[in-house]
Design a protein around this motif. Structure first.
Motif, PDB file in Angstrom:
ATOM      1  N   VAL A 973     -58.403   5.802   1.267  1.00  0.00           N
ATOM      2  CA  VAL A 973     -59.064   5.419   2.530  1.00  0.00           C
ATOM      3  C   VAL A 973     -58.028   4.958   3.537  1.00  0.00           C
ATOM      4  O   VAL A 973     -58.057   5.336   4.709  1.00  0.00           O
ATOM      5  N   VAL A 974     -57.089   4.137   3.050  1.00  0.00           N
ATOM      6  CA  VAL A 974     -56.094   3.563   3.966  1.00  0.00           C
ATOM      7  C   VAL A 974     -55.266   4.686   4.591  1.00  0.00           C
ATOM      8  O   VAL A 974     -55.006   4.691   5.802  1.00  0.00           O
ATOM      9  N   HIS A 993     -58.073   0.479  12.184  1.00  0.00           N
ATOM     10  CA  HIS A 993     -56.694   0.975  12.049  1.00  0.00           C
ATOM     11  C   HIS A 993     -55.759  -0.194  11.820  1.00  0.00           C
ATOM     12  O   HIS A 993     -54.887  -0.169  10.940  1.00  0.00           O
ATOM     13  N   ARG A 994     -55.978  -1.271  12.593  1.00  0.00           N
ATOM     14  CA  ARG A 994     -55.162  -2.474  12.450  1.00  0.00           C
ATOM     15  C   ARG A 994     -55.289  -3.066  11.057  1.00  0.00           C
ATOM     16  O   ARG A 994     -54.309  -3.447  10.429  1.00  0.00           O
ATOM     17  N   ALA A 995     -56.545  -3.123  10.558  1.00  0.00           N
ATOM     18  CA  ALA A 995     -56.773  -3.714   9.229  1.00  0.00           C
ATOM     19  C   ALA A 995     -56.063  -2.886   8.149  1.00  0.00           C
ATOM     20  O   ALA A 995     -55.502  -3.442   7.197  1.00  0.00           O
ATOM     21  N   ALA A 996     -56.092  -1.544   8.297  1.00  0.00           N
ATOM     22  CA  ALA A 996     -55.437  -0.692   7.303  1.00  0.00           C
ATOM     23  C   ALA A 996     -53.931  -0.946   7.298  1.00  0.00           C
ATOM     24  O   ALA A 996     -53.296  -1.049   6.234  1.00  0.00           O
ATOM     25  N   LEU A 997     -53.361  -1.086   8.499  1.00  0.00           N
ATOM     26  CA  LEU A 997     -51.909  -1.330   8.554  1.00  0.00           C
ATOM     27  C   LEU A 997     -51.561  -2.718   8.034  1.00  0.00           C
ATOM     28  O   LEU A 997     -50.518  -2.915   7.412  1.00  0.00           O
ATOM     29  N   ALA A 998     -52.449  -3.680   8.267  1.00  0.00           N
ATOM     30  CA  ALA A 998     -52.201  -5.035   7.738  1.00  0.00           C
ATOM     31  C   ALA A 998     -52.129  -4.972   6.215  1.00  0.00           C
ATOM     32  O   ALA A 998     -51.308  -5.649   5.580  1.00  0.00           O
ATOM     33  N   ASP A1038     -53.577  -5.664  31.734  1.00  0.00           N
ATOM     34  CA  ASP A1038     -54.850  -4.925  31.598  1.00  0.00           C
ATOM     35  C   ASP A1038     -55.263  -4.717  30.143  1.00  0.00           C
ATOM     36  O   ASP A1038     -56.150  -3.930  29.863  1.00  0.00           O
ATOM     37  N   THR A1039     -54.571  -5.374  29.210  1.00  0.00           N
ATOM     38  CA  THR A1039     -54.863  -5.070  27.806  1.00  0.00           C
ATOM     39  C   THR A1039     -56.301  -5.425  27.467  1.00  0.00           C
ATOM     40  O   THR A1039     -56.726  -6.566  27.649  1.00  0.00           O
ATOM     41  N   THR A1040     -57.038  -4.426  26.958  1.00  0.00           N
ATOM     42  CA  THR A1040     -58.422  -4.698  26.567  1.00  0.00           C
ATOM     43  C   THR A1040     -58.524  -4.837  25.063  1.00  0.00           C
ATOM     44  O   THR A1040     -59.361  -5.549  24.557  1.00  0.00           O
ATOM     45  N   GLU A1041     -57.663  -4.132  24.336  1.00  0.00           N
ATOM     46  CA  GLU A1041     -57.716  -4.155  22.865  1.00  0.00           C
ATOM     47  C   GLU A1041     -56.476  -4.860  22.334  1.00  0.00           C
ATOM     48  O   GLU A1041     -55.480  -4.214  22.006  1.00  0.00           O
ATOM     49  N   PRO A1042     -56.502  -6.190  22.248  1.00  0.00           N
ATOM     50  CA  PRO A1042     -55.282  -6.864  21.783  1.00  0.00           C
ATOM     51  C   PRO A1042     -54.872  -6.428  20.379  1.00  0.00           C
ATOM     52  O   PRO A1042     -53.714  -6.542  20.007  1.00  0.00           O
ATOM     53  N   CYS A1043     -55.832  -5.888  19.599  1.00  0.00           N
ATOM     54  CA  CYS A1043     -55.465  -5.535  18.220  1.00  0.00           C
ATOM     55  C   CYS A1043     -54.445  -4.399  18.197  1.00  0.00           C
ATOM     56  O   CYS A1043     -53.742  -4.211  17.200  1.00  0.00           O
ATOM     57  N   VAL A1044     -54.328  -3.633  19.306  1.00  0.00           N
ATOM     58  CA  VAL A1044     -53.314  -2.569  19.337  1.00  0.00           C
ATOM     59  C   VAL A1044     -51.922  -3.184  19.243  1.00  0.00           C
ATOM     60  O   VAL A1044     -51.023  -2.623  18.615  1.00  0.00           O
ATOM     61  N   LEU A1045     -51.745  -4.356  19.841  1.00  0.00           N
ATOM     62  CA  LEU A1045     -50.441  -5.040  19.748  1.00  0.00           C
ATOM     63  C   LEU A1045     -50.119  -5.350  18.297  1.00  0.00           C
ATOM     64  O   LEU A1045     -49.002  -5.150  17.826  1.00  0.00           O
ATOM     65  N   GLU A1046     -51.145  -5.858  17.579  1.00  0.00           N
ATOM     66  CA  GLU A1046     -50.912  -6.171  16.167  1.00  0.00           C
ATOM     67  C   GLU A1046     -50.586  -4.907  15.389  1.00  0.00           C
ATOM     68  O   GLU A1046     -49.724  -4.908  14.518  1.00  0.00           O
ATOM     69  N   THR A1047     -51.310  -3.826  15.703  1.00  0.00           N
ATOM     70  CA  THR A1047     -51.061  -2.561  15.010  1.00  0.00           C
ATOM     71  C   THR A1047     -49.588  -2.197  15.119  1.00  0.00           C
ATOM     72  O   THR A1047     -48.922  -1.895  14.116  1.00  0.00           O
ATOM     73  N   CYS A1048     -49.057  -2.240  16.347  1.00  0.00           N
ATOM     74  CA  CYS A1048     -47.642  -1.895  16.539  1.00  0.00           C
ATOM     75  C   CYS A1048     -46.732  -2.890  15.809  1.00  0.00           C
ATOM     76  O   CYS A1048     -45.712  -2.503  15.220  1.00  0.00           O
ATOM     77  N   ALA A1049     -47.130  -4.158  15.824  1.00  0.00           N
ATOM     78  CA  ALA A1049     -46.314  -5.174  15.142  1.00  0.00           C
ATOM     79  C   ALA A1049     -46.235  -4.882  13.643  1.00  0.00           C
ATOM     80  O   ALA A1049     -45.169  -4.955  13.028  1.00  0.00           O
ATOM     81  N   PHE A1050     -47.381  -4.532  13.053  1.00  0.00           N
ATOM     82  CA  PHE A1050     -47.384  -4.248  11.611  1.00  0.00           C
ATOM     83  C   PHE A1050     -46.468  -3.067  11.294  1.00  0.00           C
ATOM     84  O   PHE A1050     -45.728  -3.082  10.319  1.00  0.00           O
ATOM     85  N   VAL A1051     -46.536  -2.031  12.138  1.00  0.00           N
ATOM     86  CA  VAL A1051     -45.692  -0.852  11.885  1.00  0.00           C
ATOM     87  C   VAL A1051     -44.226  -1.264  11.936  1.00  0.00           C
ATOM     88  O   VAL A1051     -43.432  -0.902  11.059  1.00  0.00           O
ATOM     89  N   MET A1052     -43.852  -2.035  12.964  1.00  0.00           N
ATOM     90  CA  MET A1052     -42.449  -2.467  13.074  1.00  0.00           C
ATOM     91  C   MET A1052     -42.027  -3.256  11.838  1.00  0.00           C
ATOM     92  O   MET A1052     -40.933  -3.082  11.306  1.00  0.00           O
ATOM     93  N   LYS A1053     -42.926  -4.126  11.370  1.00  0.00           N
ATOM     94  CA  LYS A1053     -42.561  -4.954  10.213  1.00  0.00           C
ATOM     95  C   LYS A1053     -42.378  -4.099   8.960  1.00  0.00           C
ATOM     96  O   LYS A1053     -41.468  -4.324   8.171  1.00  0.00           O
ATOM     97  N   ILE A1054     -43.279  -3.105   8.779  1.00  0.00           N
ATOM     98  CA  ILE A1054     -43.155  -2.252   7.587  1.00  0.00           C
ATOM     99  C   ILE A1054     -41.828  -1.503   7.635  1.00  0.00           C
ATOM    100  O   ILE A1054     -41.075  -1.459   6.651  1.00  0.00           O
ATOM    101  N   ILE A1055     -41.503  -0.938   8.803  1.00  0.00           N
ATOM    102  CA  ILE A1055     -40.235  -0.201   8.920  1.00  0.00           C
ATOM    103  C   ILE A1055     -39.076  -1.152   8.628  1.00  0.00           C
ATOM    104  O   ILE A1055     -38.143  -0.823   7.886  1.00  0.00           O
ATOM    105  N   GLY A1056     -39.152  -2.345   9.209  1.00  0.00           N
ATOM    106  CA  GLY A1056     -38.081  -3.326   8.996  1.00  0.00           C
ATOM    107  C   GLY A1056     -37.893  -3.640   7.522  1.00  0.00           C
ATOM    108  O   GLY A1056     -36.772  -3.637   6.999  1.00  0.00           O
TER     109      GLY A1056
END
Length: 1744
Positions: A973-974, A993-998, A1038-1056
């Motif tokens: 699923v993830v 999407h954010r929850a899956a990346l978390a 204008d950010t309406t979906e703050p969770c997109v920021l978290e999504t990108c943060a999670f990706v950066m952390k995984i790569i790191g």
């Protein structure tokens, strides 16, 4: 029909695999799922999606229950031929078909749907179940239940469409409306025939349906049959509310209902038991309503008014009318007939008034005899209690039309059969029920007063105030919104008639002869109240009309104008008067309707409350009086409390203070002081309410007051009163927690559903408390009393019980049914428990609540399983969501394995979780919660996460490490969710999407290698994962979906994490390609710019506050991690270009500046602090880039200024980082070629900081001292006192500021520049003193005392291991070295400050020198080193020292030292002497420790916790270089120990060399004493005693010449040891140290020997010349020295012949001797002759 079928199948195929998660076969959607979608509880929320589903399933809705076909042989054959279904499932499908009488193919489909949605086992367990007879029977019955629910859901879907297809407020109205229009044609005829089939159906038997059809199953079948009948009728009724019924249809329905006896003559009526009565009644009610609705009374009324009756459909159907007449004349034996007969009477009377009178009269009488009005009110109450409220309100509209027309058409008297009063009250009850429908009250007020129900109101007014009840009951029902409130208020304010009843004619009236009119002769008070109280007057001459007169008494209506509100006040006063008499009951009956009216008015429109003050203010007194009588009137008390609840919502403080005095609420008899007393409920009284509950309500089983009380307390709690009032509420809350919550489920109840309501209210109260008091005052009592267990019991209700209660409800649409209340209660219990655990202060004690949550019950019924099984609940998506949320919390905090708790159910529950996670229509929030739970489980629940990851070993080899994803792995699923092709589809919204990346990030953070290894190698994994980083985000504003920021943060952390942990060569190629693409697409610049703009946005927004701050912080943190990694892994991360690095660095600098130079808010400071850390790291790592950067000092000094002006408490850490950054910049860039524009300001800032920090620390440390513990043993330098983090930051800032001051001195080489700068700074004292720290030294001198002092005046030293860690001793050491360097540079200009410093810190200096003997930690040695270094500089100024110090040291007692010396020096120079003696002792200690390696080694080992010798050794601490206990292997360990030993030896040697260099200043100059005969010996003391023993470790043994000789010996032996190179294996010094270190060590040893010889010779000559020493001793001295020195000289000359290092004299040590004339201290570059020559000369002198 065929076309529709083909459309349907096409529709399903076009869907593009919408249901691809149905594993085995593409299944049809179940009716329950369709119902969930139509309700808007699924992921399908868009109108277009709803429309598509309706189109796809239109045929099923159209067919209704006939969609389910009976068995047929052709269907059985098709099942057998179907290859897609496994054989066991086919066989079982046939058994289902037999049991349920259902088509074989549909049976198999049903089974597949059931397995998909409701089966609670695993695939493997299913195989076992199907083979085992007993288990398969149980499964059969469950499938039967599922089938029954499917049928109900199908009908509910149609009902839902009919309910809302004309409701403009409903979001899906157009879609519903289209569908209803398509269904409309033959919907009713189909559903009517289905209804007939149901009530005629023969009950199944075991002969026809198999032996599972037991009596119980037959009963369930019949219950289902009744439910379906009820739903079908409800659908037909709602249909006819919108569409017209033809007369012929009315006739056919009438015949059908007559045959069925309105539900009472079921074919299987022998099966009806008590529990089904309500359903049978409901069928009757709906049958009756359908017929009334069919006659279209509203339209008939309209026709009658407009005199066009021929337009009504019945006017043209005389045959039907005749038939109906015949039919209806046979009615009259069942109450359900009443409304039908009444409606028919109206119809006949209106359409054919001439020809029908006898029939009409007869039918009308029958209706009245059936008690039609009473029946109507019962019916409307029955429909309103449960079921779809739309049905109830439609019924009310229908009856409203009937009643209005009846009352308009017939005289009121003609509608009464059994006595005026009862029938009248039934009519009023019915009218009230009808008027409670939402819009009818407004309709009523717009009508003419003499029409319809207005006539009932008139007759009620006619009896007022003799009968208060009827009028007020009606008016209460007529209150629906603010406009109606005004009407009711004014109506009552202007009354024109006052009706009274008399038994006999009074004396003070005169009447006409016919007794129809009376007149008052005298004025009269209407209430017998005391003077001064509110009252009503009836003046003289008022006329009264006698309505009824005669023997029985008189009813007189006086024409008198008055306000009823005054009358109501009088009534309340009267009740207060008669409260303890027998009249109280009658008066209560009059006051209750008043209170109910007031309650409804103020809850509908608060603005009127001021006008009602006379009433509301008397409620408190009423409550006090009524609760204290012997048999309190419970209903009136409940009404009082209800009124107060509404008042409390607006003015809690006033209500509380007035209530407080009534004694109604529980209270504390003595004031509450502490929490423990509160929790124990000691001294609490239950108040009048408590007594009422125990004595009246519990025995009776009626709980009106309790419900009102709970609502009142909840309202008061929510009112957020002040703290004192909140304390007053504690007894109320405790009564609920201790007396009610644990036992309420055991009380006696008369009415079903009250228990659930009380439970719900109690939990709402607790929920309110927890949400409002973050300090958690009350949650302690919840967690620690039996109330906690009660909450656990509520959560433990379990999914099965809830499903049963829901199933038992007549219709599940109602929002107020017992099932919904139960669900709400359980949800509140979840929320409360979650909050209690969240708010619980950390402690070791496990509270009873936590224990109850985690204890293992028998038979696997522990709470964890119950919570997990809520995943099976399908009705309310919030219930499983909250259950999982609580599981998540427990998995985090509770010390237990969730996996173990789940036991045998684990795999099945896992499958249920994954099924819901995979479903494309499932509510998104449940999916997110499941993923969050799994994310937490990765870290805290290893067993559970293995179960969910479901990894299988490849090829099944035991030893192999390759894994594959199992079929039931959550990773499928993830991976689907992060697939870039899925993004933006309705089943993968950004939050999911954010929850899956978390979840993926959690796997990486927890290093779940097996899962990571599978993911890493998945095709397109890295490509999908990194997709978010290549998107372009909307600007921060204008950010309406703050969770997109978290999504990108999670990706950066995984790569790191991946880059950090995996060796660069082993990284997946696809990841490397991704990073290359990232670099090529200039994404580094993009993200750097974006992060900068985010920080700037937060800085600008801080006034309004920013909603998405946590997400912003997370993204910045992740970006920071990537950049830090790129400094060390630039090759992999493709960040090599200096220009890019410079851009990134400047962005970071700008971001830091933006965050830290704005007016400070907490978010800005947090971000500023994060950015400052990153800045610091980049400064250190990218030195070459920073060197080329434009001016960095300017922005940094601006930031420093801003930081220093901000709130200091928040800024501690940040301040330290900025100081560090400044130090780094100064080291890299210098002062930029002497540009001194910022220097004055910078210096000012730094010096000010040091001052402020020092002053702040005085207070801080003094406070600590008052609180501190007793000191350790005096000679130990270590005490581990606890230090808070706050102080460390303080100390750190001090340390860094001092370092920066040093750095600023260093950047400016010549020093004059400094002085000139200082002169330019007007604030600071000018000249050289300014250079010494701009007053810093003076400021910091005294506070440093408190650094090392604890209570009791004793002293302490380090509480730290590392030398420069930020703690006070570190500050002290730094100051010491600062003093040393300033004194060295400034010489005489600084001597006064230096001597002041010594004066203040003398005790510490002494203690430090003594301490070397007991503590060899590097920190201690480091301090001794700095101290001796400082003394060495100071020793150049012996004379000044001796003159300066006496003024400070008058109090020092004379010490028992060498008296001949003290006689010559004034008594006040003791400290100087003690200091010298200490230096000599220090010399002895160092020599001893260097000489006796074993002893030193033993000390260090003891410090490592090994081989601790017995006896009270001082507490020691581990040095940072000493070995940790876990060192692997003996060799490594030994080497580490040797290294530690070497480090300590070096430190000791440094201290020794400086000590000897210092002593050299306190002993006569060698040349002078050898050559000058007239030297004053009294000026110098003898420092060493005449003894030649080796140095001892005992402090009582004085230092002697032996000590000095031993020192030379030790130095020589160390030198020769370093020369030996023949031992490659052994751990020699050479093998442990580098060549530079060895060279430095050799120089140090030479320096030590030179100084030692110098002191030895000087002291020896001093002794030889001293007349006070005996000649015998002098002789011994000569002999000993001559032999010892000769030996030493021969060793030395051997050594030098091999070639030896020069003495550093000024090399390694920061000191140059002032007496350059002496050969010993000269840097001897001409070889070693002068040094040896001096010794040889001395030896010759001695030998003379």
């Amino acid at each position: 029909m065929t076309t529709q079928h083909s459309n349907q199948s096409d529709g399903r195929n076009e869907d593009g695999g919408i249901r691809d998660e149905r594993q085995s076969v593409k299944l049809k959607m179940s009716s329950r799922e369709l119902w969930t979608i139509l309700l808007g509880r699924s992921a399908l929320r868009e109108p277009a999606q709803i429309e598509a589903e309706l189109d796809r399933h239109w045929d099923r809705l159209h067919q209704g229950l006939t969609y389910y076909k009976p068995p047929s042989s052709s269907s059985a054959v098709k099942v057998k031929e179907n290859k897609d279904v496994a054989q066991p499932l086919k066989d079982f499908g046939l058994r289902i078909s037999k049991l349920l009488g259902l088509d074989e193919r549909q049976s198999v489909e049903l089974l597949q749907c059931y397995l998909q949605e409701d089966y609670r086992g695993t695939r493997d367990s299913l195989k076992v179940v199907l083979k085992d007879e007993r288990q398969s029977q149980a499964l059969l019955l469950k499938v039967a239940d599922y089938y029954y629910e499917e049928r109900m859901c199908l009908l509910r879907c149609v009902l839902l469409l009919l309910t809302y297809f004309q409701d403009e407020r409903h979001p899906y109205r157009p879609e519903y409306s289209n569908c209803v229009n398509k269904l409309e044609k033959d919907l009713v005829s189909r559903y009517q025939s289905q209804f007939e089939n149901l009530f005629k159906a023969e009950a199944p038997t075991w002969e026809t349906h198999g032996n599972l059809m037991t009596e119980r199953q037959v009963s369930l079948w019949f219950l289902q049959c009744l439910r379906e009948q009820s739903l079908l009728l409800e659908i037909i009724f709602l249909y006819y509310a919108y569409f017209e019924m033809s007369p012929s249809d009315l006739l056919s329905f009438t015949k059908m209902f007559k045959e069925q006896g309105f539900g009472l003559r079921q074919t299987n009526r022998h099966l009806v038991d008590k529990s089904m009565d309500s359903l049978v009644d409901r069928i009757g009610y709906l049958s009756s309503l359908i017929l009334v609705e069919g006659m279209d009374i509203d339209f008939l009324h309209k026709c009658a008014l407009e005199d066009c009756t021929e337009q009504h459909q019945f006017s043209s159907a005389p045959d039907v009318i005749k038939e109906m007449d015949k039919l209806l004349l046979t009615f009259g034996d069942i109450p359900h007939h009443g409304p039908v007969l009444l409606a028919w009477v109206l119809l006949r009377h209106t359409l054919r008034p001439d020809e029908s009178s006898p029939v009409v009269r007869r039918i009308g009488n029958t209706a009245l005899q059936l008690g039609v009005f009473k029946y109507i009110s019962t019916m409307l109450k029955g429909l309103g209690v449960s079921g779809n409220n739309c049905t109830a309100s439609t019924a009310k509209m229908c009856i409203y039309g009937l009643l209005s027309f009846v009352i308009t058409s017939f005289e009121e008297e003609s509608l009464q059969t059994d006595g005026v009063a009862t029938q009248c009250s039934h009519l009023i009850d019915a009218a009230c029920e009808v008027l409670s429908a939402p819009s009818l009250a407004e309709v009523f007020w717009e009508m003419k007063p003499n029409m319809g129900l207005g006539m009932i109101l008139d007759s009620a007014v006619g009896m007022f105030p003799h009968k208060i009840g009827p009028l007020l009951q009606l008016l209460t029902a007529l209150l629906s919104n603010k406009s109606t409130v005004k009407k009711v208020y004014n109506f009552l304010d202007k009354m024109s008639f006052y009706t009274q009843v008399y038994k006999h004619k009074p004396n003070d009236v005169i009447s006409k002869d016919d007794e129809t009119l009376w007149r008052r002769q005298t004025p009269k008070l209407l209430y017998p109240l005391g003077t001064g109280q509110t009252n009503l007057w009836m003046p003289q001459g008022v006329l009264g009309q006698v309505m009824i007169g005669g023997e029985q008494g008189y009813v007189v209506r006086w024409e008198h104008s008055y306000s009823s509100w005054t009358l109501f006040t009088c009534e309340v006063e009267m009740l207060l008067h008669v409260v303890s008499t027998a009249d109280v009951i009658a008066h209560c009956a009059r006051v209750k309707p008043i209170l109910d009216l007031v309650h409804k008015i103020i809850s509908t429109d608060w603005t009127v409350s001021d006008c009602l003050l006379p009433l509301t203010s008397r409620i408190y007194m009423l409550l006090q009086r009524l609760t204290s009588v012997i048999n309190p009137p419970v209903d009136v008390i409940a009404s009082c409390v209800n009124c107060l609840t509404v008042l409390a919502a607006r003015m809690p403080g006033k209500v509380w203070s007035s209530l407080h005095h009534t004694g109604f609420l529980p209270f504390a008899s003595n004031p509450l002081t502490n929490m423990a007393q509160c929790v124990s409920a000691e001294g609490m009284k239950a108040g009048n309410y408590g007594n009422l509950l125990v004595q009246i309500e519990q025995p009776r089983g009626e709980y009106a007051v309790t419900i009102a009380f709970l609502r009142l307390v909840t309202t008061l709690v929510k009112g957020q009163l002040g703290s004192t009032q909140n304390k007053g509420l504690i007894p109320c809350v405790l009564l609920v927690l201790k007396e009610m919550l644990p036992t309420y489920h055991k009380w006696r109840y008369n009415t079903y559903g009250v228990r659930e309501r009380i439970g719900c209210l109690i939990l709402e109260l607790i929920h309110a408390i927890l949400n409002l008091s973050p300090e958690g005052e009350d949650q302690g009592s919840l967690a620690n009393t039996e109330a906690g267990q009660a909450v656990v019991n509520i959560m433990g209700v379990g999914v099965d019980t809830i499903d049963m209660v829901l199933a038992a409800q007549p219709s599940s649409c109602g929002s107020e049914g017992p099932g919904q209340i139960l669900i709400q209660t359980v949800k509140l219990a979840f929320s409360v428990t979650n909050n209690v655990i969240r708010l619980k202060p950390p402690s070791d004690v496990v509270s009873p609540l936590e224990q109850a949550l985690t204890q293992h019950g028998g038979h696997g019924n522990n709470l964890i399983v119950v919570l997990a099984k809520y995943i099976y609940h399908k009705h309310d998506p919030a219930l499983p969501r909250l259950a999982i949320q609580l599981l998540k919390r427990l998995a985090t905090v509770a010390p237990m394995s969730v996996y173990a708790c789940l036991g045998n159910d684990a795999a099945a529950i896992r499958d249920a979780f994954l099924t819901r996670l995979q479903s494309k229509t499932e509510d998104m929030r449940i999916k997110v919660m499941i993923l969050e739970f799994l994310t937490v489980a990765v870290e805290t629940q290893p067993g559970l996460i293995e179960l969910f990851l479901n990894l299988e070993v490849k090829d099944g080899k035991e030893g192999s490490k390759e894994f594959l994803l199992g079929e039931w792995s959550c990773l499928h699923v993830v991976l689907d969710l992060i697939d870039s092709k899925q993004q933006g589809k309705y089943w993968c919204p950004p939050l999911l999407h954010r929850a899956a990346l978390a979840f993926l990030l959690a796997l990486w953070q927890d290093r779940r290698d097996s899962a990571i290894s599978v993911l890493r190698t998945k095709e397109r994994f890295w490509e999908n994962l990194t997709t978010p980083l290549f998107g372009t985000l909307t600007p921060p504003s204008d950010t309406t979906e703050p969770c997109v920021l978290e999504t990108c943060a999670f990706v950066m952390k995984i790569i790191g994490l991946e880059i950090y942990y995996v060796v660069s060569g082993s990284l997946e190629q696809s990841l490397k390609d991704g990073l290359q693409k990232f670099s090529n697409a200039r994404r580094y610049e993009y993200w750097s710019q974006y992060v900068k703009s985010l920080v700037c946005h937060v800085a600008e927004m801080e006034e309004e506050g920013i909603s998405s701050f946590p997400e912003t912080q997370m993204l910045i943190s992740a970006w920071r991690m990537l950049l830090i990694l790129s400094t060390t892994h630039s090759d992999v991360m493709q960040l090599a270009e200096d220009s890019t690095k410079l851009k990134l660095f400047m962005d970071v600098l700008d971001g830091t500046k933006a965050a830290l130079t704005t007016p400070t808010s907490v978010p800005c400071l947090r971000l500023g602090s994060m950015m400052a850390t990153l800045l610091l790291i980049l400064l250190k790592q990218w030195r070459s880039v920073v060197a080329t950067a434009p001016d960095i000092l300017s922005p940094l000094s601006l930031i420093l200024e801003s930081v220093l002006q901000a709130d200091q408490q928040m800024m501690e850490r940040t301040k330290a980082k900025i100081f560090s950054a400044l130090i780094s910049v100064l080291q890299i860039q210098g002062l930029n070629g002497g540009d001194i524009s910022q220097l004055p300001q910078l210096l000012l800032s730094v010096c000010e900081t040091v001052k402020d920090e020092a002053l702040a620390l005085i207070d801080n440390t003094r406070h600590m001292r008052q609180m501190g513990d007793t000191a350790e043993d005096e000679d130990s330098m270590e005490t581990d006192s606890f230090r808070g983090p706050q102080k460390d930051q303080r100390d750190g800032v001090c340390v860094l500021a001092l370092h920066l001051a040093k750095e600023l001195c260093r950047s400016d080489e010549d020093g004059e520049h400094w002085v000139s700068v200082m002169r330019k700074i007007p604030v600071l004292p000018s000249g050289a003193a300014a250079v010494a720290g701009a007053g810093v030294i003076q400021t910091i001198c005294l506070p440093l005392l408190s650094v090392y002092e604890v209570s009791n005046g004793a002293s302490q030293s380090f509480s730290r291991k590392s030398q420069d860690s930020a703690c006070w001793p570190g500050v002290y050491r730094l100051c010491m070295s600062l003093m040393e360097s300033l004194l060295k540079t400034l010489r005489y200009n600084f001597i006064n400050e230096a001597l002041d410093f010594v004066g203040v810190h003398q005790e510490r200096i002494l203690q430090c020198l003594n301490a070397v003997r007991t503590v060899q930690s590097l920190a201690c040695l480091d301090e001794a080193d700095h101290t001796v270094g400082f003394l060495l500089q100071l020793s150049s100024f012996c004379k000044e020292w001796q003159f300066h110090l006496p003024s400070l040291l008058r109090d020092v007692q004379a010490s028992p030292e060498d008296n001949s010396t003290s006689a010559k020096i004034t008594a006040q120079l003791h400290w100087c002497r003690i200091q010298l003696v200490n230096l000599c002792y220090l010399c002895q200690t160092c020599t001893y420790l260097l000489h006796s390696k074993k002893m030193l080694h033993h000390y260090l080992q003891a410090k490592n916790g090994e081989a601790l010798p017995p006896g009270p050794l001082p507490r020691t601490q581990r040095g940072p270089q000493t070995l940790s206990k876990e060192a692997a292997g003996g060799g490594e360990r030994e080497e580490a120990e040797q290294k530690a030993l070497l480090a300590v030896q070096c430190s000791l040697l440094k201290i020794l060399s400086k000590t000897l260099a210092t002593l050299q200043h306190f002993t006569p100059d060698c040349c002078q004493i050898l050559l000058d005969q007239s030297m004053d010996l009294a000026e110098y003391r003898t420092l060493f005693v005449l003894s030649f023993t080796t140095p001892a470790f005992d402090p009582d043994v004085a230092p002697s010449f032996g000590t000095l000789l031993a020192t030379i010996n030790v130095a020589l032996s160390m030198l020769s040891e370093m020369e030996k190179k023949k031992e490659p294996v052994s751990l020699s010094i050479v093998s442990l140290a580098s060549s530079d270190e060895i060279q430095a060590l050799k120089s140090l040893l030479m320096f030590t020997m030179e100084n030692c010889f110098y002191v030895l010779i000087s002291q020896a000559v001093r002794c030889l010349k001293d007349p006070s020493i005996l000649p015998r001793d002098k002789q011994r001295l000569k002999q000993e020295l001559s032999s010892e020195l000769s030996t030493l000289l021969s060793s030395l000359s051997r050594h030098f012949r091999r070639g030896s290092p020069s003495s550093p004299a000024s090399g390694i040590l920061p000191s140059t001797q002032s007496k350059q004339s002496t050969p010993g201290s000269k840097a001897s570059h001409e070889g070693q002759e002068p040094f040896i020559q001096l010794v040889q000369a001395f030896v010759r002198l001695v030998q003379r």
